[in-house]
Design a protein around this motif. Structure first.
Motif, mmCIF file in Angstrom:
data_model
loop_
_atom_site.group_PDB
_atom_site.id
_atom_site.type_symbol
_atom_site.label_atom_id
_atom_site.label_comp_id
_atom_site.label_asym_id
_atom_site.label_seq_id
_atom_site.Cartn_x
_atom_site.Cartn_y
_atom_site.Cartn_z
ATOM 1 N N GLY A 174 0.945 -1.013 -0.114
ATOM 2 C CA GLY A 174 0.043 -0.282 -0.294
ATOM 3 C C GLY A 174 0.524 1.513 -0.044
ATOM 4 O O GLY A 174 0.496 2.046 -1.199
ATOM 5 N N LEU A 175 1.309 1.259 0.362
ATOM 6 C CA LEU A 175 2.946 2.537 0.489
ATOM 7 C C LEU A 175 3.634 2.994 -0.088
ATOM 8 O O LEU A 175 4.021 3.797 -0.798
ATOM 9 C CB LEU A 175 3.792 2.196 1.924
ATOM 10 N N MET A 176 3.655 1.313 -1.440
ATOM 11 C CA MET A 176 4.776 1.585 -1.963
ATOM 12 C C MET A 176 3.607 2.200 -3.314
ATOM 13 O O MET A 176 4.891 3.291 -4.353
ATOM 14 C CB MET A 176 5.616 0.417 -2.829
ATOM 15 N N GLN A 177 2.944 1.882 -3.537
ATOM 16 C CA GLN A 177 1.776 2.253 -4.429
ATOM 17 C C GLN A 177 1.538 3.730 -4.074
ATOM 18 O O GLN A 177 0.853 4.834 -5.201
ATOM 19 C CB GLN A 177 0.104 1.399 -4.171
ATOM 20 N N LEU A 178 1.069 3.849 -3.205
ATOM 21 C CA LEU A 178 0.702 5.594 -2.680
ATOM 22 C C LEU A 178 2.503 6.588 -2.876
ATOM 23 O O LEU A 178 1.016 7.921 -3.264
ATOM 24 C CB LEU A 178 0.377 5.712 -1.115
ATOM 25 N N GLY A 179 2.894 6.132 -2.673
ATOM 26 C CA GLY A 179 3.985 6.700 -2.805
ATOM 27 C C GLY A 179 4.711 7.073 -4.172
ATOM 28 O O GLY A 179 4.866 8.198 -4.327
ATOM 29 N N GLU A 180 4.202 6.167 -4.910
ATOM 30 C CA GLU A 180 4.554 6.200 -6.620
ATOM 31 C C GLU A 180 3.338 7.208 -7.361
ATOM 32 O O GLU A 180 3.632 7.481 -8.050
ATOM 33 C CB GLU A 180 4.417 4.538 -7.013
ATOM 34 N N GLU A 181 2.410 7.229 -6.664
ATOM 35 C CA GLU A 181 1.362 7.620 -7.112
ATOM 36 C C GLU A 181 1.118 9.501 -6.416
ATOM 37 O O GLU A 181 0.082 9.927 -7.254
ATOM 38 C CB GLU A 181 -0.270 7.476 -6.554
ATOM 39 N N GLY A 182 2.337 9.593 -5.635
ATOM 40 C CA GLY A 182 2.834 10.905 -5.470
ATOM 41 C C GLY A 182 1.301 11.065 -4.168
ATOM 42 O O GLY A 182 1.573 12.818 -3.953
ATOM 43 N N ALA A 183 1.507 10.166 -3.531
ATOM 44 C CA ALA A 183 -0.409 10.959 -2.219
ATOM 45 C C ALA A 183 0.250 11.588 -1.213
ATOM 46 O O ALA A 183 0.020 12.237 -0.830
ATOM 47 C CB ALA A 183 -1.215 9.199 -2.295
ATOM 48 N N ILE A 184 1.506 10.752 -0.838
ATOM 49 C CA ILE A 184 2.108 10.994 0.095
ATOM 50 C C ILE A 184 3.477 10.554 -0.123
ATOM 51 O O ILE A 184 4.108 9.129 -1.685
ATOM 52 C CB ILE A 184 1.757 10.299 1.452
ATOM 53 N N GLN A 185 5.016 11.152 0.009
ATOM 54 C CA GLN A 185 6.631 10.678 -0.420
ATOM 55 C C GLN A 185 6.262 9.430 0.668
ATOM 56 O O GLN A 185 6.477 9.428 2.697
ATOM 57 C CB GLN A 185 6.974 12.022 0.184
ATOM 58 N N VAL A 186 7.238 8.650 0.314
ATOM 59 C CA VAL A 186 7.530 6.937 1.534
ATOM 60 C C VAL A 186 8.962 6.905 1.200
ATOM 61 O O VAL A 186 9.727 7.121 -0.082
ATOM 62 C CB VAL A 186 7.075 6.001 0.751
ATOM 63 N N PHE A 187 9.819 7.217 2.380
ATOM 64 C CA PHE A 187 11.617 6.495 2.848
ATOM 65 C C PHE A 187 11.354 5.623 3.022
ATOM 66 O O PHE A 187 10.985 4.992 3.656
ATOM 67 C CB PHE A 187 11.868 7.449 3.746
ATOM 68 N N LYS A 188 12.683 4.663 2.588
ATOM 69 C CA LYS A 188 13.152 3.536 3.804
ATOM 70 C C LYS A 188 13.994 3.485 4.089
ATOM 71 O O LYS A 188 15.629 3.730 2.857
ATOM 72 C CB LYS A 188 13.002 2.558 2.302
ATOM 73 N N PRO A 189 14.587 3.677 4.782
ATOM 74 C CA PRO A 189 15.864 3.882 5.684
ATOM 75 C C PRO A 189 17.102 2.659 5.150
ATOM 76 O O PRO A 189 16.484 1.473 4.339
ATOM 77 C CB PRO A 189 15.520 3.610 7.339
ATOM 78 N N MET A 190 17.508 3.335 4.508
ATOM 79 C CA MET A 190 19.168 2.267 3.940
ATOM 80 C C MET A 190 19.138 1.215 5.468
ATOM 81 O O MET A 190 19.617 0.214 4.544
ATOM 82 C CB MET A 190 20.298 2.963 2.944
ATOM 83 N N LEU A 191 19.575 1.146 6.058
ATOM 84 C CA LEU A 191 19.840 0.710 7.362
ATOM 85 C C LEU A 191 18.875 -0.119 7.850
ATOM 86 O O LEU A 191 18.716 -0.244 9.039
ATOM 87 C CB LEU A 191 20.118 1.134 8.544
ATOM 88 N N GLY A 192 17.595 -0.414 6.969
ATOM 89 C CA GLY A 192 16.495 -1.025 7.776
ATOM 90 C C GLY A 192 15.605 -0.473 8.982
ATOM 91 O O GLY A 192 16.223 0.714 9.210
ATOM 92 N N GLY A 193 14.662 -1.182 9.081
ATOM 93 C CA GLY A 193 13.673 0.133 10.273
ATOM 94 C C GLY A 193 12.566 0.250 9.788
ATOM 95 O O GLY A 193 12.351 0.057 8.228
ATOM 96 N N GLN A 194 11.555 0.901 10.550
ATOM 97 C CA GLN A 194 10.044 1.743 9.700
ATOM 98 C C GLN A 194 11.099 1.989 8.377
ATOM 99 O O GLN A 194 11.573 3.164 9.089
ATOM 100 C CB GLN A 194 9.798 2.133 11.253
ATOM 101 N N MET A 195 9.181 1.897 8.184
ATOM 102 C CA MET A 195 9.716 3.175 6.339
ATOM 103 C C MET A 195 8.474 4.608 7.128
ATOM 104 O O MET A 195 8.033 4.760 8.585
ATOM 105 C CB MET A 195 7.767 2.952 5.589
ATOM 106 N N LEU A 196 9.325 5.785 6.758
ATOM 107 C CA LEU A 196 9.051 6.840 6.456
ATOM 108 C C LEU A 196 8.051 7.369 5.967
ATOM 109 O O LEU A 196 7.849 7.345 5.043
ATOM 110 C CB LEU A 196 10.739 7.674 7.445
ATOM 111 N N LEU A 197 7.174 8.340 6.513
ATOM 112 C CA LEU A 197 6.433 8.857 5.492
ATOM 113 C C LEU A 197 6.343 10.444 5.559
ATOM 114 O O LEU A 197 6.952 10.791 6.671
ATOM 115 C CB LEU A 197 4.676 8.709 5.972
ATOM 116 N N GLY A 198 6.837 11.217 4.655
ATOM 117 C CA GLY A 198 7.017 12.322 4.631
ATOM 118 C C GLY A 198 5.850 13.564 3.980
ATOM 119 O O GLY A 198 5.411 13.057 2.389
ATOM 120 N N ALA A 199 5.411 14.534 4.640
ATOM 121 C CA ALA A 199 4.767 14.816 3.859
ATOM 122 C C ALA A 199 4.282 16.417 3.734
ATOM 123 O O ALA A 199 5.265 17.169 4.971
ATOM 124 C CB ALA A 199 2.912 14.748 4.260
ATOM 125 N N PHE A 200 3.661 17.077 3.854
ATOM 126 C CA PHE A 200 3.106 19.149 4.179
ATOM 127 C C PHE A 200 2.164 19.326 5.061
ATOM 128 O O PHE A 200 2.174 20.136 5.676
ATOM 129 C CB PHE A 200 3.201 19.778 2.811
#
Length: 543
Positions: free
Chosen positions: A418-444
């Motif tokens: 879900g996050l990857m699809q919503l990130g791809e459509e630009g609904a929200i920005q999704v960041f995957k930490p390079m060292l692993g761990g919880q996904m981050l969401l970025g918004a305005f």
């Protein structure tokens, strides 16, 4: 291979196209005006709705469940209609400032914009931001001052305010007589005729012929002082403001202004006529490689929007394409310039909000939908083989961050999908930490997080918890030296993430952390804006 029509046919069809976006601050009446434009063009029969099974009415352009619950537009809608032998592509945008990034991208897909202003509130904050985007792109802007049937600001004050906000001259085409309960109609300045207003008149055509000369004795007796005041104001305006200049309008240097009341269908016809008569047809567009003319024989288009789950029954993703040149024919073979992959076009769509029709052909200026499963990304260019990359599609560094986790560990896969699809459509920005761990969401804005949480639950059956994140800003990073970029990423891995297209992102808790990194790493460029073209990232660079 497509059977291309002659260039003369493409040129003729380009000349018929008008593609524009409606922009405004929330509650200025944008969605109502969208409905009435569709109504006047004959695209819908009932204003205020596509009827649901239980006969509950919602605006045609607001189809997402959360929009119906809240009464706000949070996704951009696309609608095509025909009026006076022109094909009008209307893009409704989210009014809420939290969704400004989606609006900015929509503005890259149109040739003009219609700005709706609430006459009681004047130019509001979100409108100012959108005006800046239009100015930066020299987008021709038509202004509609709405809600004249209410107690509002004086029209002369509104004109000053709009001129100051736009940073360009404004030219009234119509002028109001009275306001609120005493609103009697508008004067057509060029013809010195008055179009009479009747409250609650919502049937098409009833007001089209109610034109009366402003020098008519009966009209002067009936309206008295309010007509005299309006005529004095018109005289003042004509003396102080320039006359309408079509070239200045087309260059984004002058805006024609109309007064009306969208909810009462008043002033809508003039807007449609202006779009047909004055708004520009599709023009040439820039790619990294060259300038592309709309009348070229070969097809090209750019993906400016992706929407997941428009049809919840099919879990689809539709990529919205603005056609920039040539001719589209269903079934034609198109290639993505980014990776050379082929895209199927047998199910290409045209839109009237949530009503979708299979499309047989389309021309420059048209917006078409290509259903796909993650093959297309925002900013992708599609051609018949030529390698092109259109420029100008913006992605902004978000200002608020949250960590996201699933309430049910068994739903982790649904959450990631879900996050990857919503990130791809630009609904929200999704960041995957390079060292692993919880996904981050970025918004305005906070509302973006609420909408994403709602959609994850309703569309992907993944209930989530949003937790505070320690970051307050982000920057995309690049370098002319790939080895230096790799070293920077390795040395700062605890602060590095990848976005949905694999671009490296530096995250900081405080501005001082960013400033220190900029001082220490002179060969690294830090970007607050990632444009799909011009700042190209390769995943294999990081491997």
């Amino acid at each position: 291979m497509s059977n291309h029509p002659p260039v003369s046919t493409i040129e003729k069809e380009v000349g018929r196209r008008r593609s524009f976006a409606i922009i405004s601050h929330p509650d200025a009446g944008k969605t109502t005006l969208t409905e009435k434009l569709l109504l006047y063009a004959g695209a819908i029969q009932i204003a205020g709705s596509v009827k649901a099974r239980k006969a509950s009415r919602h605006a045609t352009s607001d189809w997402m469940e959360i929009e119906k619950q809240r009464g706000i537009s949070v996704a951009s809608s696309v609608m095509q209609m025909e009026y006076r032998d022109c094909i009008i592509n209307l893009l409704d945008t989210p009014g809420h400032q939290d969704f400004s990034e989606d609006t900015y991208r929509v503005l890259t897909a149109v040739d003009s914009a219609l700005m709706v202003i609430d006459a009681a509130n004047g130019v509001e904050a979100q409108t100012r931001r959108l005006i800046e985007v239009c100015r930066a792109r020299n987008t021709p802007l038509i202004t509609f001052i709405n809600k004249m049937d209410r107690e509002v600001k004086r029209p002369l004050d509104l004109m000053d305010e709009i001129e100051e906000a736009l940073g360009m001259s404004v030219v009234p085409i119509t002028w109001p007589v009275g306001m609120g309960k005493s609103f009697s109609g508008v004067i057509d300045i060029a013809s010195s005729q008055m179009r009479m207003f009747k409250a609650g008149e919502d049937r098409i055509g009833h007001q089209a012929d109610q034109l009366v000369s402003v020098s008519d004795a009966d009209l002067k007796n009936k309206l008295g002082e309010s007509l005299e005041t309006a005529l004095t104001e018109v005289e003042l305006v004509q003396g102080a403001m320039p006359s309408f200049d079509l070239e200045a309008f087309l260059n984004g240097q002058q805006s024609p202004v109309f007064f009306g009341s969208a909810i009462n269908n008043f002033g809508v016809q003039e807007i449609l006529n202006t779009l047909v008569e004055l708004a520009p047809a599709p023009k040439s567009r820039s790619t990294i490689q060259r300038e592309v003319l709309p009348s070229e024989k070969n097809f090209s288009a750019v993906v400016f929007k992706i929407q997941a789950n428009m049809d919840p029954a099919h879990r689809d993703r539709v990529a919205f394409l603005r056609i920039c040149s040539g001719y589209f024919e269903r079934g034609m073979r198109l290639k993505i310039s980014r990776n050379g992959k082929e895209v199927r076009t047998n199910n290409a769509l045209s839109f009237l909000s949530q009503r979708r029709d299979i499309l047989d052909e389309a021309f420059p200026g048209d917006i078409i939908g290509i259903p796909n499963h993650g093959l297309l990304q925002l900013g992708d260019t599609l051609t018949e083989g030529e390698k092109l990359q259109f420029t100008g599609l913006p992605f902004f560094a978000p200002e608020i961050f949250k960590m996201v986790e699933t309430a049910d560990p068994l739903r982790t896969k649904q959450l990631r999908d879900g996050l990857m699809q919503l990130g791809e459509e630009g609904a929200i920005q999704v960041f995957k930490p390079m060292l692993g761990g919880q996904m981050l969401l970025g918004a305005f804005g906070q509302l973006q997080f609420e909408v994403v949480a709602h959609r994850l639950k309703s569309e992907y059956n993944a209930e989530v918890r949003l937790l505070p994140a320690r970051y307050s800003l982000s920057r995309w990073v690049s370098s002319k030296d790939p080895a230096m970029l790799k070293k920077f990423i390795n040395d700062n891995s605890h602060r590095m993430s990848e976005d949905v297209v694999g671009a490296p992102v530096f995250l900081a808790a405080h501005r001082s952390e960013l400033e220190v990194a900029q001082q220490l790493w002179k060969d690294i460029e830090f970007h607050a804006l990632r444009e799909h073209a011009g700042l190209v990232f390769q995943k294999d660079l990081l491997s």
